[in-house]
Motif scaffolding. Structure first.
Motif, PDB file in Angstrom:
ATOM      1  N   LYS A  42      -5.939  -4.669 -14.528  1.00  0.00           N
ATOM      2  CA  LYS A  42      -5.180  -4.800 -13.288  1.00  0.00           C
ATOM      3  C   LYS A  42      -3.860  -5.536 -13.528  1.00  0.00           C
ATOM      4  O   LYS A  42      -3.773  -6.413 -14.380  1.00  0.00           O
ATOM      5  N   VAL A  43      -2.853  -5.187 -12.736  1.00  0.00           N
ATOM      6  CA  VAL A  43      -1.545  -5.810 -12.835  1.00  0.00           C
ATOM      7  C   VAL A  43      -1.539  -7.088 -12.000  1.00  0.00           C
ATOM      8  O   VAL A  43      -1.904  -7.073 -10.820  1.00  0.00           O
ATOM      9  N   THR A 179       6.998  -0.297  -3.782  1.00  0.00           N
ATOM     10  CA  THR A 179       6.263   0.831  -4.364  1.00  0.00           C
ATOM     11  C   THR A 179       6.967   1.355  -5.612  1.00  0.00           C
ATOM     12  O   THR A 179       6.340   1.571  -6.657  1.00  0.00           O
ATOM     13  N   ASP A 180       8.263   1.545  -5.518  1.00  0.00           N
ATOM     14  CA  ASP A 180       9.030   2.041  -6.663  1.00  0.00           C
ATOM     15  C   ASP A 180       8.932   1.072  -7.845  1.00  0.00           C
ATOM     16  O   ASP A 180       8.837   1.496  -8.997  1.00  0.00           O
ATOM     17  N   LYS A 181       8.942  -0.223  -7.542  1.00  0.00           N
ATOM     18  CA  LYS A 181       8.850  -1.219  -8.611  1.00  0.00           C
ATOM     19  C   LYS A 181       7.468  -1.214  -9.254  1.00  0.00           C
ATOM     20  O   LYS A 181       7.353  -1.324 -10.485  1.00  0.00           O
ATOM     21  N   LEU A 182       6.421  -1.072  -8.463  1.00  0.00           N
ATOM     22  CA  LEU A 182       5.068  -0.989  -9.025  1.00  0.00           C
ATOM     23  C   LEU A 182       4.921   0.233  -9.920  1.00  0.00           C
ATOM     24  O   LEU A 182       4.304   0.172 -10.990  1.00  0.00           O
ATOM     25  N   VAL A 183       5.493   1.354  -9.500  1.00  0.00           N
ATOM     26  CA  VAL A 183       5.452   2.569 -10.318  1.00  0.00           C
ATOM     27  C   VAL A 183       6.182   2.349 -11.636  1.00  0.00           C
ATOM     28  O   VAL A 183       5.727   2.786 -12.704  1.00  0.00           O
ATOM     29  N   ALA A 188       0.912   4.154 -15.093  1.00  0.00           N
ATOM     30  CA  ALA A 188      -0.414   4.755 -15.214  1.00  0.00           C
ATOM     31  C   ALA A 188      -1.100   4.908 -13.859  1.00  0.00           C
ATOM     32  O   ALA A 188      -1.968   5.774 -13.693  1.00  0.00           O
ATOM     33  N   HIS A 189      -0.728   4.059 -12.909  1.00  0.00           N
ATOM     34  CA  HIS A 189      -1.343   4.128 -11.584  1.00  0.00           C
ATOM     35  C   HIS A 189      -0.347   4.604 -10.519  1.00  0.00           C
ATOM     36  O   HIS A 189      -0.523   4.318  -9.335  1.00  0.00           O
ATOM     37  N   ALA A 190       0.677   5.320 -10.951  1.00  0.00           N
ATOM     38  CA  ALA A 190       1.749   5.720 -10.039  1.00  0.00           C
ATOM     39  C   ALA A 190       1.246   6.545  -8.863  1.00  0.00           C
ATOM     40  O   ALA A 190       1.673   6.336  -7.714  1.00  0.00           O
TER      41      ALA A 190
END
Length: 331
Positions: A42-43, A179-183, A188-190
């Protein structure tokens, strides 16, 4: 335009002590407010205060561990970081914060997490609304009334309003940016991030529609709050906010400012003085008592409290809508 830096001397001492402890804490993990730490793949995401925590949890889902720096019951503007919290920032893969709102967080990110830090302010499209910070060190500069005499929407005030989350449209912009930053951070979880973001954005868009229809027919257009957190909301939905204090919730309003608010309440036939959960309601209650009007809670949703710890950004915003409708005689 500016956002004021508050309590600089105390924060400098705290930052110095925290920096000494970072190396000791590095690698220890853990929740900065007392929860569990990292979990496998997990991040690790740190959110500086509740509105960003909510986005991280809703969009991140089970792909992230979210730590908030502002515990329930703590006023976010007053946040000073512990060494453990600085260590958590240092170890995070992503730190969500709004530059200028919590200077202690700004400093910790600058010193310990430049690469991981993500300032949401540009996505929020902050602007000067006429609301303002009180500078505690220079509160007499404005004369007898001090700086708190400036009304929201008036000219000559260039403080940037940080309270973007009380405008669902601005909040949606930040949801998309996070959201864009998490992607970017965790490709891998985009697909999961995008799917959950779509759901959250749908809820926030629905919320915007509820506010538009719910406040469209208000007989009264002015509402009074304990501090100037609601200027974006007022602007979005055709209302006028009057804050007893400025951006700093615990600032003491001057006698002149109290008289100004009282005059506005009488002139605009305001029925309710709003206060908030995390700050003393004494001033709001005193004004309401003198004018024989009601008091009620209008949550700035800056943080949760023991009383509303089971609620969410969406439920609290809807409660705010109902309180505004009631106070402003909205059919």
């Amino acid at each position: 335009m500016k956002m004021i830096v508050m309590r600089s001397s105390l924060r400098a001492v705290t930052a110095g002590l925290a920096a000494l402890a970072v190396l000791t804490l590095a690698g220890c993990g853990g929740d900065a407010t007392g929860g569990s730490g990292g979990d496998g793949d997990k991040v690790d995401v740190v959110a500086s205060f509740y509105p960003l925590q909510f986005i991280a949890e809703q969009v991140g889902g089970d792909a992230v561990n979210v730590t908030t720096l502002t515990a329930p019951g703590v006023e976010p503007h007053d946040l000073e970081l512990t060494p453990k919290q600085v260590g958590t920032i240092t170890e995070a893969k992503l730190v969500l914060f709004e530059k200028g709102l919590q200077p202690a967080v700004d400093e910790a990110v600058e010193q310990n997490a430049k690469d991981a830090g993500f300032d949401v302010a540009p996505a929020a499209k902050l602007e000067a609304t006429g609301a303002h910070f009180e500078d505690h060190d220079h509160e007499e500069e404005g004369g007898a009334g001090g700086p708190a005499a400036v009304l929201p929407g008036s000219a000559g005030n260039e403080d940037v309003d940080p309270h973007f989350w009380l405008d669902p449209v601005r909040y949606a912009g930040v949801v998309q940016a996070v959201t864009d930053k998490l992607v970017e951070v965790d490709g891998a979880h985009a697909d999961g991030y995008k799917e959950r973001a779509k759901k959250l954005l749908g809820e926030v868009t629905k919320l915007d529609g509820e506010f538009k229809s719910g406040l469209a027919t208000c007989k009264l257009k002015t509402f009074v709050t304990s501090h100037e957190a609601f200027a974006y909301l007022a602007k979005r939905y055709g209302l006028q906010m009057v804050g007893i204090a400025g951006f700093t919730p615990d600032a003491e309003p001057t006698p002149q400012r109290i008289k100004e608010v009282q005059d506005i309440v009488r002139a605009e036939q305001v029925t309710t003085i709003f206060y908030e959960e995390l700050v003393s309601p004494k001033v709001a209650e005193s004004i309401a008592r003198d004018l024989k009007v009601k008091t009620a809670v209008l949550s700035p949703i800056e943080g949760l409290s023991d009383a509303n710890s089971e609620q969410t950004y969406l439920t609290l915003m809807r409660e705010n809508l109902q309180e505004l409708r009631k106070a402003n005689s909205c059919a």
